[in-house]
Design a protein around this motif. Structure first.
Motif: not given
Length: 170
Positions: A111-114, A140-141, A146-147, A153-157
């Motif tokens: 959804q956004v840059e991070f 793997w990042v 969390p994004q 879908h998420g939030p993902f770490r």
């Protein structure tokens, strides 16, 4: 060794399913791909012929009209079998700070840059997808915060991310 079939909606670089096919056995899976069992260490795209044969053996259904499928072996204790070959010399190093960017041609994949950091959960590996660029790696990042992906879908770490979406910080 564990074997999974990963499914991707056509045109997407985010998997939407994973099915354990370990019970089929390494010999049968190697025969489906036409390779020796001891060479079954990479990620393999599965075509119609292989999926029909896998369905006959396992009774698992596949929908080629909407998805692409890949066979991925994993070593014991969840260790990826490919990791034993080490970190690719052309890859960014573990600990590299990166900015995860959005794709200019569509509304995603995030959804956004991070910001995040290259992690050593698995060594970078070639992207095995029809939309991949020649030689493209996925990493793997671990994310600083969390994004949510472009689908909400998420939030993902953290996540496995194609290198086209990673800009190393200088």
């Amino acid at each position: 060794m564990k074997f999974t079939v990963i499914s991707y909606p056509k045109g997407s670089d985010h998997p939407d399913g994973e099915t354990d096919v370990s019970e089929v056995g390494v010999e049968a899976l190697a025969n489906l791909l036409g390779i020796p069992a001891d060479s079954l260490i990479d990620v393999y795209p599965l075509g119609e012929v292989q999926l029909v044969a896998l369905h006959r053996i396992s009774r698992i259904s596949f929908d080629l009209s909407s998805h692409e499928y890949f066979l991925e072996p994993q070593g014991s204790a969840g260790e990826d079998a490919k990791q034993s070959f080490g970190w690719p010399t052309v890859a960014m190093a573990v600990g590299t700070r990166v900015t995860v960017v959005r794709d200019g041609s569509w509304d995603g994949p995030w959804q956004v840059e991070f910001q995040g950091t290259i992690d050593d959960l698995h060594a970078p590996e070639p992207v095995r997808h029809s939309m991949a660029r020649e030689g493209e790696l996925e990493y793997w990042v671990v994310f600083d915060e969390p994004q949510y992906d472009s689908s909400g879908h998420g939030p993902f770490r953290g996540a496995q991310i194609w290198d086209r979406y990673l800009i190393p910080e200088v």
